[in-house]
Structure formats: structure tokens, C-alpha cells
Design an enzyme around this catalytic site. Structure first.
Site, short mmCIF file in Angstrom:
data_model
loop_
_atom_site.label_atom_id
_atom_site.label_comp_id
_atom_site.label_asym_id
_atom_site.label_seq_id
_atom_site.Cartn_x
_atom_site.Cartn_y
_atom_site.Cartn_z
N ARG B 264 0.86 -1.29 0.03
CA ARG B 264 -0.20 0.19 -0.14
C ARG B 264 1.05 1.34 -0.25
NH1 ARG B 264 -2.05 0.33 5.83
NH2 ARG B 264 -0.56 2.14 5.90
N HIS B 268 -2.90 4.34 5.91
CA HIS B 268 -4.18 3.39 5.96
C HIS B 268 -5.25 4.15 5.15
CE1 HIS B 268 -7.09 0.67 7.35
NE2 HIS B 268 -7.61 1.84 7.96
N TYR B 277 5.15 4.60 11.21
CA TYR B 277 5.60 3.11 11.43
C TYR B 277 6.10 2.49 9.86
CZ TYR B 277 0.99 3.01 8.98
OH TYR B 277 -0.06 3.24 8.19
C1 LIG Z 1 -13.56 -5.24 13.56
C2 LIG Z 1 -13.09 -4.10 13.27
N1 LIG Z 1 -11.79 -3.69 13.98
C3 LIG Z 1 -11.08 -2.70 13.75
C4 LIG Z 1 -11.45 -1.98 12.75
C5 LIG Z 1 -10.75 -0.60 12.44
N2 LIG Z 1 -9.94 -0.78 11.09
C6 LIG Z 1 -10.43 -0.62 9.98
S1 LIG Z 1 -9.30 -1.12 8.73
C7 LIG Z 1 -8.08 -1.84 9.96
C8 LIG Z 1 -7.07 -2.29 9.26
C9 LIG Z 1 -7.45 -3.27 8.42
O1 LIG Z 1 -6.42 -3.96 7.69
P1 LIG Z 1 -6.50 -5.01 6.72
O2 LIG Z 1 -7.25 -6.05 6.95
O3 LIG Z 1 -5.04 -5.52 6.74
O4 LIG Z 1 -6.80 -4.06 5.42
P2 LIG Z 1 -6.12 -2.92 4.80
O5 LIG Z 1 -6.75 -1.71 5.18
O6 LIG Z 1 -4.75 -3.03 5.09
O7 LIG Z 1 -6.67 -2.93 3.42
C10 LIG Z 1 -8.77 -1.50 11.10
C11 LIG Z 1 -7.92 -1.92 12.31
C12 LIG Z 1 -12.52 -2.26 11.99
N3 LIG Z 1 -13.12 -1.17 10.86
N4 LIG Z 1 -13.33 -3.28 12.44
#
Ligand SMILES: Cc1ncc(C[n+]2csc(CCOP(=O)(O)OP(=O)(O)O)c2C)c(N)n1
Lengths: 333, 365
Positions: B264, B268, B277
Site C-alpha cells: 500500500r 491506511h 510506522y
Molecule cells: C472489526 C474491526 N476492528 C477494527 C477496525 C478498525 N480498522 C479498520 S481497517 C483496519 C485495518 C485493516 O487491515 P487489513 O485487513 O490488512 O486491510 P487494509 O486496510 O490493509 O487494506 C482496522 C484495524 C474495524 N473497522 N473493524
């Protein structure tokens, strides 16, 4: 005499039989109705509600699932979005919580978040409530969580006739319905259940017993506790009216206003703990909309604000005496 | 090209410089299709660049960019047919565009306008469109996985030749939903593709802190399912593996897990500060050496299918197209306040009718 008795018991059904006939008739009517849950296949469900259905409809429509409530409810959401009408069984409502997220974050919000493009016409049926020596994890009444979740409908029948008509209406409803089955009276209460299909509309309460001095507003298994209390009060010349809500979300506000207008005294009875419970919503509604009718305080009768106990469940569960005391508190104001 | 599960190295078709490392004929992709794939990559990146600016301008509240992950999204969505179903997450707008979502609708979604098929009800994660079989994701990481499995189970029950693809990130593989969904799909042989975009971060948490397995693909073994590790920055490899899994699912041979190893570029989301980080130099390395769009352009150039003129022409064309799309989105009004109660249920309940009157009084309408 013996023959007459037999005929009589034959026309009387238990809630188990009534629910099973609702499922069977709806599955025959609409091939999009599918069932999924734990042990609902050859075992027929732990309470035998789905007994025999797998033989009739096969594995594609009576789906025994792995032991994962998030999977059961999540899959039901995906099926419903696709156009099926899944009826999911959660073995005990105490175990709905692994799937709670899918119910409140997904099923309840799918229509809203897609602006009506997708819907979740699904039913999550589950036995709830105490009085069966089930302890803290086979006895709870968690309706407040679901009632507090816009997008969900919540239904809780109190007798076999209503159970069948309400389940049919729930299956045909285009929104997700949490269908709470009072397991204490699965077999303990019987009434006449017609063979054919009929619906009891969601959102409509029923007067179980007419009376003019005080209204007991309740639902599910507690209707029978209210009836017992009414009998006791009758001896003291207090005529108790019992309103069986049948649907908790959306609840029948008109019927509530009507009975309150008639009696001016209200007891709201639920099995669940008091604080934050559904009875509080009913009490608040009456206080907001019908204060002018009231001649005494609205009194709640509920389970204690503790987890549900095993050995001491008698001390926990609301009973007729507790209801009678509440009635007196209301009318002797 | 033989596609095998559980490879130690990511499956790839192109080297970082764009030269093929495998026989291209076996992919069965025509020259026109190569050009169309490139157009998608360029378009997806441009849509994202444009969309992100809306946040910087203060006109949108949130944006999760796909930059760096375009090949994963385009390559996996191209094998889908019109009838197939797609469940996205908060970072799958590239796939949604390929499935048919219009750029104007995406912009309207980001801006919260009524052209948004979901009418501004969602944070910009993807609006869904029923006619395209795109289900709008909630914000709850992982929930879409079991839902997608339910849809795939239904497709099998109905004996349709359709499949369902579900997108999620590496972080989502730690949620129970992933494991429950994989298990259900495997048990029922559901026609489902579990597509993990492993961009190596879940907000700030790196993969090594997310899971103890070396790869995500190998987790499939535990469910009796094939898991494929693919170079997520190699659009042809992603396409080939996704096509393989789609064909497999379509012909009744069950679900697969695909791990697209990618990176990415952006934070985020617009609310994140990734400088806290990311190790120094990492982003630059991926951008300069492994960029999925540049890599495919190099390939086209080597195939004599592309040159600077064509590039300039395409960029200008896409820019103009998106300007029109954005204008269309901006022209569309903010949803009417009175609609805030709609679609909670099929019909307003008596309580919502009452609330509707309260709202009308509040709004003076
Ligand atoms: C159940 C839940 N816990 C925490 C969050 C907050 N949150 C949103 S996206 C994210 C990280 C997601 O990481 P990943 O699955 O690797 O997807 P990426 O964002 O890297 O595409 C977090 C912790 C959330 N939306 N839902």
C-alpha cells in the site's frame, strides 16, 4: 368419553408442533425458504422443531452447519441478499453472541446502508428464557439488545397458535426478524392450531385476558405468569387485563395506549433483568404518551439484575407473587 | 502456465522489468485485452488520485486509497462475469470499477451525493450496486467473508454457474470471520474465491505481528482448501490465478484462497499518519522497483504495444473522462434530509412514522 378426550388432544398442538408446521408449510410454498443451523438435520434440532424436515426437503434446504454462529448468521445474510429466505436456528439464544456482530452490523443495516438496494429477508429463530434448569447459559432473555438495534424486528410468541402465525409472517417479512421461542412452554402449553396457513401480523399485540382495573403488559412465557397472577387477583376482586405484545420491535403502541386508557394502572412484566430492559421502553412510552391516563406508578417486574443462576432459578424468575405485589403497588397508590 | 497451490515464492508472469518469465500463450489473452487491462490500471489509479484530492480539499470525510494495489484488484475482478457476486472491503474500489461501478458513482459516494447508489449512507468504502451484484461492505473488518460464503452457498443450492469473490486484507485474516467463512465454504464446496490483498500492513501492524505463519495462503491447508500465493503487483499473474480459481469454482470444484502479495502506497486512510510506522526506504523501494502500473507498461513496451505517444494520449483521455465523471457527481444533490429514516425497514414502522413527523417539524417541511 375416552374417544372424546383423544379427539381433543389431537386438535391441541404444542408450540414445537406449531413451529414445525409453519416451517413445513412455508418450505412447501416457497422453495427459496431454506433452514440452516446446528443439528437441525437428522437430529431434528435439539428441541426437535425441524424433525423430519431434512427427509422431506433434502440437505440443500435443511442445512446442518459447522458449529459457528457467526457462520450461520453471516451465511444467512449472504443467502438473503442473494434472494433466498433463510431461517437460521441458533440452538440457544445464549449462543447467539458469536454471531451477534453479523446480526447487528450486517443483517440489521444491509437495507439502510445500501439505500434499499439489498434486503435481508431472514429469520433467526432461537429458544430463550428460563425455567428449564438451564443455568446461566441456557436461560437468558437478551431481547433488549435486538430491540435496541434499528433494522431488526423482534417477535416473541406466547402460545402455539400465535407461534405458527407469527413464524409464517416472519418468514414472509422482507426484513430480518429475531424470533424468540419461549422454550419453557415449548411443550407445556397447548392450544388449537389449524393445519392451514395463516399469518399473525407483526407489530400487533393481543389481549389475552380482559380486565378493567390494571393492565399487565408482557410477552412470551411471562404471559402465563401474568395469567396466574390474574387468577390470584381475581379472588381479591381485582380484574387484570393482560396485553401480550407478541412483537417487541415494532411494538403495538396503539394497543398499549388503549389498555392503559382503560385501566389507568400498569405493570410491565419481563423475564430479562430490569436495567436497560425492554419493559423500560414500554414504561417510558406510556409515561410520555399517556401520563394523563395514569392513576398510579408504572411498575416493572423483571428478573433480578444478575446473571441467570442455575440452582436458584426459582428465586430469580419473576413469578405470580411478584406480579401481584407489583399490581398492588400500582393500584394502591 | 501451470498454477500450483502453496508455492514458496509468489506466482508471477512478469519480472519487475516487465519481461515475461513464463509462456504468455497459455494465458490466452489477446493484444486488445492487454491494452484494456492497462487502461483499467491507469483508470483505477487516476480515480483514486482524484478521489483523494477531494479529502484534501475538505470536501470528503474519508478515503482509503488502493494505490499500489491496482494489479491485485484489476487482475482478480477481470475473470468475473456479469452474474458473479462481489463482496468488497474498505479498499476494493478498483475491483468494483471493473465490475461495472461508474467512476461518477464512486465520486458521488465519496462526496455523499444522491448519485451514490447507497445514497450517502456509508463512509466511502464502496457503495454497492444490486444490478451489478456488488454488495456494499460495512466497516466491520471481516464481516463480508461469511456473507460472501452464504451467497456462494445459495449459488450452489440454486445450481447456477456463478461464483462469489470476497476481498479482505491481511489484518482481516485474524478475525474469526475469516476462519469461519473458510471452513463453511470448504465444507459445502461453495463456489467462492477468498481474495486476500496482503498489503503487509493492517493500519500500522505488520504482517509478522499479525500472524505466525509465513504466508496467508498456507492457512488454506487447515480447511482442506487450495491456497495460492501470487505476486499482487503482477496483473497478469493475478489474472491467471484468479481465472484458474474462478474456473475451478464455476465447474463445481469448490473454493480457493488467493493471497496477493502487494504493498500500500498511501496511509491506511486519510485519517492515518504512516510515517509513524513505515521503515525508511520501504515505500520508495516498492514504488520505484515494483509498481504494478509501470511494470505492466514496460511489458507492453517490450511487446511493442505501447509507446510515449499512446501513454500521453491515454492519460489525457482518462483525465477528461474523470473530469466529466466528477462533474456529474458534484451536480448531483446531497440526499434530502427527510430520507434519513428511509430503508431502515421495508416500510416505516409506526414509531418511525412518528419520528418522521418530529423530523419534519424540526426541518420545517
Ligand atoms: C472489526 C474491526 N476492528 C477494527 C477496525 C478498525 N480498522 C479498520 S481497517 C483496519 C485495518 C485493516 O487491515 P487489513 O485487513 O490488512 O486491510 P487494509 O486496510 O490493509 O487494506 C482496522 C484495524 C474495524 N473497522 N473493524
Amino acid at each position: 368419553m375416552a374417544t372424546a378426550e383423544v379427539t381433543k388432544t389431537q386438535t391441541q398442538s404444542t408450540m414445537v408442533q406449531a413451529l414445525r408446521s409453519a416451517l413445513l408449510e412455508e418450505m412447501e410454498r416457497d422453495e427459496n425458504v431454506v433452514l440452516l443451523g446446528e443439528d437441525i438435520g437428522p437430529r431434528g434440532g435439539v428441541f426437535l422443531i425441524t424433525e423430519g424436515l431434512i427427509d422431506r426437503f433434502g440437505k440443500d434446504r435443511v442445512i446442518d452447519t459447522p458449529l459457528a454462529e457467526a457462520g450461520i448468521i453471516g451465511a444467512a445474510v449472504g443467502m438473503a441478499c442473494y434472494g433466498l429466505r433463510p431461517v437460521a436456528e441458533i440452538q440457544f439464544i445464549d449462543f447467539i453472541f458469536p454471531g451477534f456482530d453479523l446480526l447487528v452490523s450486517e443483517a440489521a443495516k444491509m437495507r439502510y446502508r445500501s439505500a434499499g438496494q439489498f434486503a435481508c429477508p431472514m429469520v433467526v429463530r432461537s429458544p430463550y428464557g428460563g425455567g428449564v434448569r438451564g443455568g446461566g447459559y441456557h436461560s437468558q432473555s437478551p431481547e433488549a439488545y435486538f430491540v435496541a438495534t434499528p433494522g431488526l424486528k423482534v417477535v416473541a410468541p406466547s402460545n402455539p397458535y400465535d407461534a405458527k402465525g407469527l413464524l409464517i409472517a416472519s418468514i414472509r417479512d422482507n426484513d430480518p426478524v429475531v424470533f424468540m421461542e419461549p422454550k419453557k412452554i415449548y411443550r407445556a402449553v397447548k392450544n388449537e392450531v389449524p393445519a392451514g396457513t395463516y399469518e399473525i401480523p407483526i407489530g400487533k399485540a393481543a389481549i389475552t385476558r380482559e380486565g378493567k382495573h390494571v393492565s399487565v403488559i408482557t410477552y412470551g412465557a411471562m404471559v402465563h405468569v401474568a395469567l396466574e397472577a390474574a387468577e390470584i387477583m381475581q379472588k381479591e376482586r381485582v380484574e387484570v387485563e393482560i396485553l401480550d405484545l407478541r412483537t417487541l420491535q415494532p411494538y403495538d403502541s396503539e394497543a398499549i395506549l388503549e389498555t392503559v386508557g382503560k385501566t389507568g394502572h400498569v405493570v410491565v412484566l419481563q423475564e430479562a433483568p430490569r436495567i436497560g430492559g425492554f419493559a423500560g421502553e414500554i414504561a417510558a412510552f406510556i409515561a410520555e404518551e399517556a401520563i394523563g391516563y395514569l392513576e398510579g406508578p408504572i411498575v416493572r417486574v423483571a428478573g433480578w439484575d444478575t446473571p441467570f443462576p442455575y440452582a436458584l432459578e426459582k428465586a430469580y424468575m419473576p413469578n405470580a407473587q411478584r406480579v401481584c405485589r407489583a399490581i398492588k403497588k400500582s393500584i394502591n397508590f | 502456465m501451470e498454477i500450483k497451490p502453496f508455492t514458496g515464492q509468489p506466482i508471477s508472469v512478469l519480472a519487475y522489468d516487465g519481461s515475461p518469465v513464463t509462456n504468455l500463450d497459455s494465458l490466452g489473452i489477446s493484444k486488445d485485452e492487454y491494452l484494456s487491462i492497462y487502461r483499467w490500471l491507469v483508470l483505477a489509479r487516476a480515480v483514486d488520485d482524484r478521489g483523494y484530492i477531494l479529502v484534501r480539499q475538505g470536501r470528503a470525510g474519508f478515503y482509503a486509497q488502493i494505490a499500489g494495489q491496482e494489479a491485485s484488484q484489476i487482475g482478480s475482478a477481470l475473470p468475473l462475469t456479469k452474474d458473479d457476486w462481489l463482496y468488497g472491503d474498505h479498499r476494493s474500489q478498483g475491483s468494483m470499477l471493473v465490475k461495472g461501478l461508474r467512476a461518477a458513482e464512486w465520486f458521488a459516494h465519496v462526496l455523499g451525493r444522491s448519485l451514490d447508489p447507497s445514497q450517502g449512507r456509508l463512509m466511502p468504502h464502496g457503495p454497492g450496486r444490486n444490478d451489478l451484484h456488488i454488495v456494499p461492505p460495512s466497516s466491520t473488518v471481516g464481516n463480508q467473508i461469511t456473507e460472501a460464503v452464504g451467497t456462494a452457498m445459495a449459488q450452489r443450492i440454486k445450481k447456477r454457474k456463478e461464483i462469489t469473490i470476497v476481498y479482505f486484507g491481511d489484518g482481516a485474516t485474524s478475525e474469526g470471520d475469516f476462519h469461519v467463512g473458510m471452513n463453511f465454504a470448504a465444507v459445502y464446496g461453495s463456489p467462492c474465491i477468498f481474495f486476500c490483498q496482503n498489503n503487509q500492513y493492517a493500519i500500522s501492524v505488520r504482517l509478522q505481528e499479525q500472524t505466525h505463519t509465513k504466508t496467508i495462503a498456507e492457512k488454506a491447508k487447515a480447511y482442506g482448501m487450495d491456497g495460492f500465493l501470487v505476486d499482487g503487483n503482477d496483473v497478469l499473474a493475478v489474472y491467471a490465478v484468479s481465472k484458474h480459481c474462478a474456473d475451478k469454482a464455476r465447474s463445481g470444484n469448490g473454493p480457493s484462497l488467493i493471497e496477493a502479495y502487494t504493498y500500500r502506497y498511501g496511509p491506511h486512510s486519510s485519517a492515518d499518519d504512516d510515517t509513524r510506522y513505515r521503515p525508511k526506504g520501504e515505500l520508495e523501494m516498492w514504488r520505484n522497483e515494483r509498481d504494478p502500473v509501470v511494470r505492466f507498461r514496460r511489458f507492453l513496451e517490450k511487446q511493442k504495444l505501447w509507446n510515449d505517444d499512446k501513454e500521453q494520449k491515454l492519460l489525457a483521455e482518462v483525465k477528461a473522462e474523470l473530469a466529466v465523471a466528477l462533474e456529474e457527481a458534484e451536480k448531483s444533490p446531497v440526499p434530502e434530509p427527510m430520507t434519513v429514516l428511509d430503508h431502515t425497514y421495508e416500510k416505516l414502522t409506526p414509531h418511525l412514522e412518528w419520528e418522521r413527523k418530529e423530523l419534519a417539524a424540526e426541518l420545517g417541511v
